[in-house]
Design a protein around this motif. Structure first.
Motif, PDB file in Angstrom:
ATOM      1  N   SER A  29     120.252  51.703  51.843  1.00 41.77           N
ATOM      2  CA  SER A  29     121.280  50.950  52.421  1.00 41.77           C
ATOM      3  C   SER A  29     121.149  49.427  51.897  1.00 41.77           C
ATOM      4  CB  SER A  29     121.193  51.077  53.972  1.00 41.77           C
ATOM      5  OG  SER A  29     119.589  50.420  54.278  1.00 41.77           O
ATOM      6  N   ASN A  30     120.057  49.215  51.116  1.00 39.84           N
ATOM      7  CA  ASN A  30     119.854  47.616  50.652  1.00 39.84           C
ATOM      8  C   ASN A  30     118.931  47.750  49.617  1.00 39.84           C
ATOM      9  OD1 ASN A  30     119.247  45.067  50.395  1.00 39.84           O
ATOM     10  ND2 ASN A  30     119.465  44.468  52.287  1.00 39.84           N
ATOM     11  N   VAL A  31     119.279  47.338  48.498  1.00 37.99           N
ATOM     12  CA  VAL A  31     118.557  47.538  47.250  1.00 37.99           C
ATOM     13  C   VAL A  31     118.311  45.913  46.739  1.00 37.99           C
ATOM     14  CG1 VAL A  31     118.230  48.340  44.866  1.00 37.99           C
ATOM     15  CG2 VAL A  31     119.354  49.727  46.707  1.00 37.99           C
ATOM     16  N   GLN A  32     117.009  45.571  46.587  1.00 37.01           N
ATOM     17  CA  GLN A  32     116.793  44.095  45.947  1.00 37.01           C
ATOM     18  C   GLN A  32     115.899  44.300  44.873  1.00 37.01           C
ATOM     19  OE1 GLN A  32     115.471  41.486  49.227  1.00 37.01           O
ATOM     20  NE2 GLN A  32     116.882  42.640  50.721  1.00 37.01           N
ATOM     21  N   ASP A  33     115.440  43.252  44.309  1.00 32.93           N
ATOM     22  CA  ASP A  33     114.533  43.363  43.077  1.00 32.93           C
ATOM     23  C   ASP A  33     113.279  44.068  43.242  1.00 32.93           C
ATOM     24  OD1 ASP A  33     116.478  42.137  41.402  1.00 32.93           O
ATOM     25  OD2 ASP A  33     115.708  40.167  41.536  1.00 32.93           O
ATOM     26  N   GLU A  34     112.959  43.830  44.333  1.00 32.43           N
ATOM     27  CA  GLU A  34     111.269  44.366  44.567  1.00 32.43           C
ATOM     28  C   GLU A  34     111.168  45.442  45.934  1.00 32.43           C
ATOM     29  OE1 GLU A  34     108.151  41.464  43.328  1.00 32.43           O
ATOM     30  OE2 GLU A  34     109.151  40.348  44.613  1.00 32.43           O
ATOM     31  N   VAL A  35     112.349  45.483  46.533  1.00 34.17           N
ATOM     32  CA  VAL A  35     112.395  46.480  47.717  1.00 34.17           C
ATOM     33  C   VAL A  35     113.821  47.011  47.729  1.00 34.17           C
ATOM     34  CG1 VAL A  35     113.216  44.753  49.050  1.00 34.17           C
ATOM     35  CG2 VAL A  35     111.794  46.205  50.242  1.00 34.17           C
ATOM     36  N   VAL A  36     113.524  48.354  48.385  1.00 31.80           N
ATOM     37  CA  VAL A  36     114.746  49.170  48.729  1.00 31.80           C
ATOM     38  C   VAL A  36     114.729  49.538  50.196  1.00 31.80           C
ATOM     39  CG1 VAL A  36     113.686  51.219  47.631  1.00 31.80           C
ATOM     40  CG2 VAL A  36     116.310  51.040  48.085  1.00 31.80           C
ATOM     41  N   PHE A  37     115.610  49.495  50.859  1.00 30.87           N
ATOM     42  CA  PHE A  37     115.498  49.942  52.288  1.00 30.87           C
ATOM     43  C   PHE A  37     116.601  51.203  52.494  1.00 30.87           C
ATOM     44  CE2 PHE A  37     114.500  45.506  52.685  1.00 30.87           C
ATOM     45  CZ  PHE A  37     113.064  45.760  53.514  1.00 30.87           C
ATOM     46  N   TYR A  38     116.260  52.022  53.360  1.00 29.10           N
ATOM     47  CA  TYR A  38     116.852  53.169  53.882  1.00 29.10           C
ATOM     48  C   TYR A  38     117.188  53.161  55.206  1.00 29.10           C
ATOM     49  CZ  TYR A  38     115.774  54.909  49.314  1.00 29.10           C
ATOM     50  OH  TYR A  38     115.573  55.031  48.192  1.00 29.10           O
TER      51      TYR A  38
END
Length: 138
Positions: free
Chosen positions: A31-40
């Protein structure tokens, strides 16, 4: 506000792209992808993967002290066949088999895999818990 709840679970991973590829191969959608983290999104909560370096910086703990495998996460399914299908899908996506699903002492059916970073997942059918069609415990 209730205190008996979990809002976010975050696991440290060596390679964020590898973790994403594995979880997307078993059907998860970020649901959200960043450089150092991804969220579901997870039924009203979030589940994330954070690079070990980012997690170390955030927690102020050296990477060498961050551990995996000392806890388990679980997904419950309505049938033994569903457990077997999810287990085999995880293996095909790159998981390591820890314990093949089987009938277990507490009356259910359960097996364990490790994801590419060694995080342990139990896939189980618990005959004592009812689930709705979305996989929520009722």
């Amino acid at each position: 506000m209730k205190t008996n709840r979990v809002t976010l679970i975050t696991l440290g991973v060596k390679d964020l792209n590898r973790a994403r590829a594995f979880y997307e191969a078993i059907g998860w959608e970020p649901s959200n992808v960043q450089d150092e983290v991804v969220f579901y999104d997870m039924n009203g909560m979030k589940f994330g993967f954070y690079t070990l370096e980012g997690l170390a910086k955030d927690t102020r703990k050296p990477v060498e002290e961050l551990k995996t495998g000392a806890m388990t996460l679980a997904q419950c399914f309505p049938t033994e066949a569903d457990v077997d299908a999810a287990f085999d899908k995880a293996l095909a996506a790159g998981a390591t088999e820890i314990a093949r699903p089987e009938k277990v002492f507490w009356g259910g059916y359960s097996g364990y895999i490790a994801d590419p970073d060694g995080h342990l997942w139990e896939y189980a059918m618990n005959p004592f818990w009812e689930m709705d069609e979305d996989g929520h415990l009722t």
